[in-house]
Write a protein that holds these residues in place. Structure first.
Motif, PDB file in Angstrom:
ATOM      1  N   THR A 181       0.852  -1.183   0.000  1.00  0.00           N
ATOM      2  CA  THR A 181       0.000   0.000   0.000  1.00  0.00           C
ATOM      3  C   THR A 181       0.890   1.236   0.000  1.00  0.00           C
ATOM      4  O   THR A 181       1.795   1.349   0.827  1.00  0.00           O
ATOM      5  N   VAL A 182       0.628   2.164  -0.922  1.00  0.00           N
ATOM      6  CA  VAL A 182       1.449   3.357  -1.080  1.00  0.00           C
ATOM      7  C   VAL A 182       0.626   4.596  -0.732  1.00  0.00           C
ATOM      8  O   VAL A 182      -0.481   4.782  -1.253  1.00  0.00           O
ATOM      9  N   ALA A 183       1.159   5.424   0.148  1.00  0.00           N
ATOM     10  CA  ALA A 183       0.574   6.729   0.466  1.00  0.00           C
ATOM     11  C   ALA A 183       1.609   7.804   0.161  1.00  0.00           C
ATOM     12  O   ALA A 183       2.784   7.645   0.501  1.00  0.00           O
ATOM     13  N   VAL A 184       1.191   8.882  -0.491  1.00  0.00           N
ATOM     14  CA  VAL A 184       2.095   9.943  -0.924  1.00  0.00           C
ATOM     15  C   VAL A 184       1.674  11.257  -0.291  1.00  0.00           C
ATOM     16  O   VAL A 184       0.486  11.596  -0.269  1.00  0.00           O
ATOM     17  N   VAL A 185       2.656  11.999   0.211  1.00  0.00           N
ATOM     18  CA  VAL A 185       2.416  13.316   0.821  1.00  0.00           C
ATOM     19  C   VAL A 185       3.308  14.328   0.119  1.00  0.00           C
ATOM     20  O   VAL A 185       4.524  14.149   0.045  1.00  0.00           O
ATOM     21  N   SER A 186       2.706  15.393  -0.409  1.00  0.00           N
ATOM     22  CA  SER A 186       3.489  16.433  -1.087  1.00  0.00           C
ATOM     23  C   SER A 186       2.688  17.719  -1.105  1.00  0.00           C
ATOM     24  O   SER A 186       1.455  17.698  -1.028  1.00  0.00           O
ATOM     25  N   ASP A 187       3.398  18.845  -1.231  1.00  0.00           N
ATOM     26  CA  ASP A 187       2.709  20.118  -1.442  1.00  0.00           C
ATOM     27  C   ASP A 187       2.652  20.472  -2.924  1.00  0.00           C
ATOM     28  O   ASP A 187       2.231  21.568  -3.288  1.00  0.00           O
ATOM     29  N   ASP A 188       3.075  19.532  -3.797  1.00  0.00           N
ATOM     30  CA  ASP A 188       3.041  19.716  -5.247  1.00  0.00           C
ATOM     31  C   ASP A 188       1.948  18.823  -5.823  1.00  0.00           C
ATOM     32  O   ASP A 188       2.093  17.597  -5.848  1.00  0.00           O
ATOM     33  N   PRO A 189       0.827  19.392  -6.293  1.00  0.00           N
ATOM     34  CA  PRO A 189      -0.266  18.551  -6.798  1.00  0.00           C
ATOM     35  C   PRO A 189       0.161  17.622  -7.927  1.00  0.00           C
ATOM     36  O   PRO A 189      -0.316  16.487  -8.021  1.00  0.00           O
ATOM     37  N   ASP A 190       1.055  18.086  -8.792  1.00  0.00           N
ATOM     38  CA  ASP A 190       1.442  17.247  -9.925  1.00  0.00           C
ATOM     39  C   ASP A 190       2.140  15.973  -9.457  1.00  0.00           C
ATOM     40  O   ASP A 190       1.953  14.902 -10.035  1.00  0.00           O
TER      41      ASP A 190
ATOM     42  N   ARG B 176       1.637   6.303  -8.446  1.00  0.00           N
ATOM     43  CA  ARG B 176       0.959   5.007  -8.317  1.00  0.00           C
ATOM     44  C   ARG B 176       0.721   4.797  -6.823  1.00  0.00           C
ATOM     45  O   ARG B 176       1.580   4.313  -6.103  1.00  0.00           O
ATOM     46  N   ALA B 177      -0.448   5.237  -6.349  1.00  0.00           N
ATOM     47  CA  ALA B 177      -0.685   5.256  -4.900  1.00  0.00           C
ATOM     48  C   ALA B 177      -2.164   5.055  -4.608  1.00  0.00           C
ATOM     49  O   ALA B 177      -3.030   5.400  -5.418  1.00  0.00           O
ATOM     50  N   GLU B 178      -2.437   4.496  -3.434  1.00  0.00           N
ATOM     51  CA  GLU B 178      -3.817   4.377  -2.972  1.00  0.00           C
ATOM     52  C   GLU B 178      -4.297   5.679  -2.342  1.00  0.00           C
ATOM     53  O   GLU B 178      -5.472   6.033  -2.448  1.00  0.00           O
ATOM     54  N   LEU B 179      -3.403   6.402  -1.669  1.00  0.00           N
ATOM     55  CA  LEU B 179      -3.771   7.641  -0.989  1.00  0.00           C
ATOM     56  C   LEU B 179      -2.739   8.709  -1.288  1.00  0.00           C
ATOM     57  O   LEU B 179      -1.542   8.450  -1.214  1.00  0.00           O
ATOM     58  N   ALA B 180      -3.202   9.899  -1.652  1.00  0.00           N
ATOM     59  CA  ALA B 180      -2.321  11.043  -1.861  1.00  0.00           C
ATOM     60  C   ALA B 180      -2.858  12.213  -1.053  1.00  0.00           C
ATOM     61  O   ALA B 180      -4.075  12.449  -1.036  1.00  0.00           O
ATOM     62  N   VAL B 181      -1.960  12.917  -0.403  1.00  0.00           N
ATOM     63  CA  VAL B 181      -2.358  14.023   0.468  1.00  0.00           C
ATOM     64  C   VAL B 181      -1.613  15.282   0.039  1.00  0.00           C
ATOM     65  O   VAL B 181      -0.378  15.309   0.014  1.00  0.00           O
ATOM     66  N   LEU B 182      -2.360  16.310  -0.307  1.00  0.00           N
ATOM     67  CA  LEU B 182      -1.782  17.610  -0.634  1.00  0.00           C
ATOM     68  C   LEU B 182      -1.662  18.405   0.657  1.00  0.00           C
ATOM     69  O   LEU B 182      -2.653  18.905   1.196  1.00  0.00           O
ATOM     70  N   ALA B 183      -0.443  18.490   1.176  1.00  0.00           N
ATOM     71  CA  ALA B 183      -0.241  19.127   2.480  1.00  0.00           C
ATOM     72  C   ALA B 183       1.218  19.525   2.624  1.00  0.00           C
ATOM     73  O   ALA B 183       2.086  19.034   1.895  1.00  0.00           O
ATOM     74  N   ASP B 184       1.466  20.407   3.566  1.00  0.00           N
ATOM     75  CA  ASP B 184       2.840  20.749   3.921  1.00  0.00           C
ATOM     76  C   ASP B 184       3.503  19.509   4.527  1.00  0.00           C
ATOM     77  O   ASP B 184       3.041  18.994   5.552  1.00  0.00           O
ATOM     78  N   PRO B 185       4.570  18.990   3.913  1.00  0.00           N
ATOM     79  CA  PRO B 185       5.152  17.732   4.398  1.00  0.00           C
ATOM     80  C   PRO B 185       5.608  17.794   5.852  1.00  0.00           C
ATOM     81  O   PRO B 185       5.440  16.825   6.602  1.00  0.00           O
TER      82      PRO B 185
END
Length: 532
Positions: free
Chosen positions: A292-301, A307-316
């Motif tokens: 299971t892959v979760a990604v956190v970034s402040d860059d929407p692109d 390739r992730a199940e969860l992506a969060v647009l936030a200040d890392p």
């Protein structure tokens, strides 16, 4: 066989787009014929009405509505309504038909020049490079429309719908995207639950985590959950202190080796980059089954092409600190130390890049800014010269040559409190060699270390690997230190290991206050192994 159409219909179901608003044309028949019973076709007699109905539906439901338009005529007729949808902040996923991909180069009847036809009104426009990328593009369009509250357009050639797709490859777009604010707070709880349930999590960091706050938050998180921390492949900046016991190394650039690294783990938390950057292409799944892959970034692109199940647009930094404070502590052994000793070359033996890196590693101060552009020896540089402070490593994010030399001068000019060392291949240096004049002219006290082998070593190895003969010649007659001197930059040719050590002992202590650049032209033996 699962087709692109099958996978796309599953995306519509997954995201609640059960109504298809359309005025059909021939380029859309392959998609629309024999629609499953759980999807409803809604006909309007003009594309303006199609988009207008979808706009009202999106406003009423608060969710993106799905629109299907017919190539140039359909999209052209709909532009005014799309503009209205944008100003009304109505999220729409708009799929526009296109002629058969196999003869688009001939501009057949009904082929559309669709890029830019709707002007600035779409929030996102894409024609996937490959048919298999269509479902992921439509998934991303849903997130783009929802986030930016307007129409997102995907152009799909008519033959793409029948093309096969491999479910094992997954979609190059996240399943769920949560935005900063209350959703990000909820997402922190979701990531905490993922990590608490994980038997063996790991953390992957990228250039977007290269600042003191994020480093501190990631150190706290990694120590709390006992997870190894890997740096993304081809990272332009270091996202974690690379001398920390939890740092495990740099992810490999090929899929098979990446899967081998990830295989023991069941959850990957990716911070400050996308999941996962690769080169060159290898067939097969990107990640192993069960991860299971979760990604956190402040860059929407970065989020949207992961390739992730969860992506969060936030200040890392803030997000990782919140996760670290909530996650259940666990104990785990630290990764084994990676960097071993490097034996110096025997008397009369030519130097290799590792000898230069080892000499630098013994002498460079902790706060050095190391700027890299040495593709043929980058793995050894990463292994022997870890980034120990934020902004301790800088490289070209795009991979094009010519960045490091002038960037090093700018880094020193922008922050003269930190010493700057640029390590370059001689081929790389020639793409930005003019920057030496400016470095000398404006007193940028950078140490430029050029590893000279008189050839494009990476390209030679790739040609060998491909079983072909390289048509390009060596350029051993080029004198990098001679060019440097002609440009007004002091330079030395360093021909053996004892001389290298003596020069570094002389120069490195001056780096903190140096106002004059110096280039060291160091001949090195070509290393025949290559593993990006």
């Amino acid at each position: 066989m699962t087709t692109v159409r099958d996978a796309t219909l599953d995306v519509l179901r997954r995201y609640g787009m059960h109504r298809i608003f359309a005025n059909p044309g021939s380029t859309e028949v392959a998609f629309l014929a024999d629609l499953p019973d759980d999807l409803e076709f809604v006909l309007a007699l003009h594309e303006g009405s199609v988009v207008g109905m979808a706009t009202g539906h999106a406003i009423a439901t608060g969710r993106p509505a799905f629109v299907n338009l017919h190539t140039t005529a359909g999209l052209g007729n709909a532009v005014g309504a799309l503009a209205t949808a944008r100003v009304n902040r109505a999220p729409l996923v708009v799929v526009v038909g296109q002629q058969d991909r196999r003869h688009l180069a001939l501009e057949p009847f009904l082929a559309g020049r669709l890029d830019g036809l709707a002007g600035p009104y779409p929030v996102w426009v894409n024609q996937p490079a490959l048919a298999q990328d269509v479902p992921a593009a439509i998934r991303r369009a849903w997130h783009e429309a929802r986030q930016h509250r307007g129409p997102a357009i995907v152009v799909v050639p008519m033959d793409d719908w029948s093309a096969p797709t491999d479910p094992a490859l997954g979609l190059a777009a996240p399943t769920t995207v949560l935005r900063a604010g209350p959703e990000a707070d909820a997402a922190a709880g979701e990531v905490v639950r993922l990590l608490d349930r994980a038997a063996n999590p790991l953390v992957v960091v990228g250039a977007g985590a290269d600042d003191r706050r994020t480093w501190d938050a990631l150190v706290s998180l990694a120590e709390r959950i006992g997870a190894p921390v890997w740096q993304e492949a081809f990272g332009a900046r270091a996202g974690f202190p690379q001398d920390h016991p939890r740092f495990a190394g740099h992810l490999p650039a090929g899929r098979s080796r990446l899967r081998a690294v990830l295989a023991p783990h069941d959850v990957a938390l990716v911070v400050g980059t996308g999941a996962f950057r690769q080169y060159p292409y290898e067939p097969g799944p990107l990640v192993p089954d069960g991860l299971t892959v979760a990604v956190v970034s402040d860059d929407p692109d970065e989020l949207h092409h992961s390739r992730a199940e969860l992506a969060v647009l936030a200040d890392p930094a803030a997000f990782c600190l919140a996760v670290a404070e909530q996650v259940t502590p666990r104990r785990a052994p630290a990764p084994a130390p990676r960097a071993g000793t490097v034996e110096p070359p025997a008397a009369g033996e030519p130097m290799r890049a590792v000898h230069v890196f080892a000499a630098l590693a013994e002498r460079l101060p902790r706060d050095v800014v190391l700027v890299e552009e040495t593709p043929s020896s980058r793995p050894d540089l990463h292994r022997l010269l870890p980034a120990r402070e934020p902004r301790g490593f800088v490289s070209a994010a795009m991979g094009g040559l010519g960045f490091a030399l002038p960037a090093a001068a700018g880094l020193r000019m922008g922050d003269p409190s930190r010493p700057v060392v640029a390590v370059l291949g001689d081929g790389s240096s020639l793409y930005g060699i003019q920057g030496l004049w400016s470095a000398a002219r404006y007193g940028c006290g950078v140490l430029f270390v050029v590893l000279s082998n008189g050839r494009y070593a990476v390209l030679d190895r790739l040609a060998d690997k491909a079983g072909g003969k390289a048509p390009w010649p060596a350029f051993e007659d080029v004198s990098v230190h001679g060019i440097a001197q002609a440009l007004g930059c002091p330079a030395r040719r360093v021909v053996d290991h004892p001389e290298l050590l003596a020069v570094l002992d002389e120069v490195v202590p001056t780096l903190a206050h140096r106002t004059e650049p110096l280039l060291l032209d160091v001949p090195v033996r070509v290393d025949t192994r290559f593993e990006p």
